[in-house]
Design a protein around this motif. Structure first.
Motif, PDB file in Angstrom:
ATOM      1  N   VAL A 183       0.829  -1.214   0.000  1.00 45.80           N
ATOM      2  CA  VAL A 183       0.000   0.000   0.000  1.00 45.80           C
ATOM      3  C   VAL A 183       0.863   1.263   0.000  1.00 45.80           C
ATOM      4  O   VAL A 183       0.694   2.130  -0.866  1.00 45.80           O
ATOM      5  N   PRO A 184       1.834   1.403   0.952  1.00 41.74           N
ATOM      6  CA  PRO A 184       2.702   2.578   0.842  1.00 41.74           C
ATOM      7  C   PRO A 184       3.559   2.562  -0.416  1.00 41.74           C
ATOM      8  O   PRO A 184       3.938   3.622  -0.932  1.00 41.74           O
ATOM      9  N   ALA A 185       3.867   1.348  -0.926  1.00 41.40           N
ATOM     10  CA  ALA A 185       4.609   1.276  -2.187  1.00 41.40           C
ATOM     11  C   ALA A 185       3.789   1.874  -3.325  1.00 41.40           C
ATOM     12  O   ALA A 185       4.309   2.603  -4.171  1.00 41.40           O
ATOM     13  N   LEU A 186       2.482   1.580  -3.343  1.00 39.89           N
ATOM     14  CA  LEU A 186       1.600   2.172  -4.350  1.00 39.89           C
ATOM     15  C   LEU A 186       1.508   3.686  -4.157  1.00 39.89           C
ATOM     16  O   LEU A 186       1.505   4.452  -5.128  1.00 39.89           O
ATOM     17  N   LEU A 187       1.420   4.113  -2.897  1.00 39.67           N
ATOM     18  CA  LEU A 187       1.357   5.543  -2.616  1.00 39.67           C
ATOM     19  C   LEU A 187       2.649   6.246  -3.001  1.00 39.67           C
ATOM     20  O   LEU A 187       2.664   7.454  -3.228  1.00 39.67           O
ATOM     21  N   MET A 188       3.745   5.480  -3.069  1.00 39.60           N
ATOM     22  CA  MET A 188       5.010   6.046  -3.521  1.00 39.60           C
ATOM     23  C   MET A 188       5.098   6.044  -5.042  1.00 39.60           C
ATOM     24  O   MET A 188       5.364   7.065  -5.670  1.00 39.60           O
ATOM     25  N   VAL A 189       4.863   4.868  -5.626  1.00 30.59           N
ATOM     26  CA  VAL A 189       5.115   4.700  -7.059  1.00 30.59           C
ATOM     27  C   VAL A 189       4.099   5.447  -7.915  1.00 30.59           C
ATOM     28  O   VAL A 189       4.455   6.042  -8.937  1.00 30.59           O
ATOM     29  N   MET A 190       2.830   5.434  -7.513  1.00 29.41           N
ATOM     30  CA  MET A 190       1.813   6.071  -8.346  1.00 29.41           C
ATOM     31  C   MET A 190       2.032   7.581  -8.475  1.00 29.41           C
ATOM     32  O   MET A 190       2.031   8.125  -9.579  1.00 29.41           O
ATOM     33  N   PRO A 191       2.279   8.318  -7.359  1.00 29.87           N
ATOM     34  CA  PRO A 191       2.618   9.728  -7.539  1.00 29.87           C
ATOM     35  C   PRO A 191       3.955   9.909  -8.245  1.00 29.87           C
ATOM     36  O   PRO A 191       4.143  10.858  -9.007  1.00 29.87           O
ATOM     37  N   TYR A 192       4.898   8.976  -8.000  1.00 32.57           N
ATOM     38  CA  TYR A 192       6.213   9.073  -8.642  1.00 32.57           C
ATOM     39  C   TYR A 192       6.081   9.057 -10.166  1.00 32.57           C
ATOM     40  O   TYR A 192       6.595   9.932 -10.866  1.00 32.57           O
ATOM     41  N   THR A 193       5.390   8.028 -10.679  1.00 30.94           N
ATOM     42  CA  THR A 193       5.263   7.934 -12.131  1.00 30.94           C
ATOM     43  C   THR A 193       4.362   9.034 -12.692  1.00 30.94           C
ATOM     44  O   THR A 193       4.566   9.500 -13.813  1.00 30.94           O
ATOM     45  N   ALA A 194       3.360   9.439 -11.904  1.00 33.76           N
ATOM     46  CA  ALA A 194       2.500  10.533 -12.358  1.00 33.76           C
ATOM     47  C   ALA A 194       3.309  11.823 -12.507  1.00 33.76           C
ATOM     48  O   ALA A 194       3.243  12.509 -13.541  1.00 33.76           O
ATOM     49  N   ILE A 195       4.083  12.154 -11.478  1.00 32.06           N
ATOM     50  CA  ILE A 195       4.925  13.358 -11.531  1.00 32.06           C
ATOM     51  C   ILE A 195       5.968  13.224 -12.621  1.00 32.06           C
ATOM     52  O   ILE A 195       6.234  14.164 -13.386  1.00 32.06           O
ATOM     53  N   GLN A 196       6.575  12.051 -12.714  1.00 29.24           N
ATOM     54  CA  GLN A 196       7.651  11.841 -13.675  1.00 29.24           C
ATOM     55  C   GLN A 196       7.199  12.053 -15.114  1.00 29.24           C
ATOM     56  O   GLN A 196       7.836  12.782 -15.874  1.00 29.24           O
TER      57      GLN A 196
END
Length: 280
Positions: free
Chosen positions: A85-98
């Protein structure tokens, strides 16, 4: 109209990146958990290293298959998605911002305010744009990366406390690429990035788990202020664990990087195309 087009493009890039990151992270979570278990393990993973360092305590995990078997036996199937869950909260904004930042930087670097999908830059400008986009994404998602590491490094039984404490996929869209070509591009990019950056990822994980209370069977813990800085951490890991210490978890990391990059590429392209059609 021009401003509306830019906002639309940013929305499409961010949303497609968010969805692609979520899919990729969920699919590859088991490999990520195994990788982290190796990275936070201070004991050498090979018998010859234990003898060379005059160490008697064996490491909890010695190989990818053994780690997979032990995690499944001790923690069940949910153990492979520990911290997802925190991994999703990390990766999803990461790829969105990226993806959103990357497109804007490429547009700016190309000297145009147009919002076309396909912007062609020199390799140097593409690299710089990708690096800056990755930096922005890392800053925005780091707190969740820390939480993900703490959860994934915990085994059973869990011991809790409060704690303190890059992986950049350089992606550019090319006209007319098939799904297979996108898959292969993602595979190559993800694998190369992991091989080059893995030692720094090991160091990052060690800093993230400083002082973390763990069950003794998972080995020694990283004490508070065990390392003064990044270079001191690299030196100490080399001294105690050898070069292999800087590449702990490289097998699951490399195995994960290939499908993760490929799935992200393909999912992003399909989601982006669907959103463009839906918003037209």
């Amino acid at each position: 109209m021009e401003e509306t087009g830019q906002l639309k493009r940013a929305f499409i890039d961010a949303t497609a990146g968010l969805i692609a990151g979520g899919i990729s992270r969920t699919v590859t979570s088991p490999l990520d958990v195994i990788k982290i278990r190796f990275q936070v393990q201070l004991e050498p993973t090979t018998s010859w290293a234990l003898l060379r360092k005059n160490l008697s305590q064996p490491s909890k995990y010695t190989g990818m298959l053994q780690a997979t078997r032990d995690i499944f036996r001790e923690e069940g199937l949910p153990g492979f998605w520990r911290g997802n869950v925190p991994a999703l909260l990390m990766v999803m904004p990461y790829t969105a911002i990226q993806f959103a930042v990357l497109h804007q930087l490429k547009t700016f670097a190309a000297g145009s305010s147009k919002t076309e999908d396909h912007i062609y830059l020199s390799p140097y400008l593409s690299y710089i744009s990708g690096a800056l986009a990755g930096c922005a994404a890392t800053v925005g998602s780091y707190p969740f990366d820390l939480l993900r590491t703490l959860l994934a490094s915990q085994g059973e039984p869990k011991t809790w406390n409060l704690y303190r404490s890059s992986n950049t996929n350089l992606q550019s869209r090319e006209d007319g690429l098939s799904s297979l070509q996108l898959f292969l591009c993602g595979l190559a990019a993800g694998t190369c990035a992991k091989l080059v950056c893995h030692p720094l990822d090991v160091v990052k994980k060690r800093f993230q788990i400083e002082g973390l209370q763990r069950h003794p069977r998972y080995g020694a813990r990283v004490e508070h202020r065990a390392y003064r800085n990044m270079f001191d951490a690299l030196r100490r890991i080399l001294q105690r664990e050898g070069w292999a210490g800087l590449y702990k978890g490289i097998v699951p990391s490399t195995v994960k990087a290939a499908p993760a990059g490929a799935v992200t590429f393909v999912a992003y392209e399909y989601t982006s195309d669907w959103l463009e059609s839906a918003l037209t």
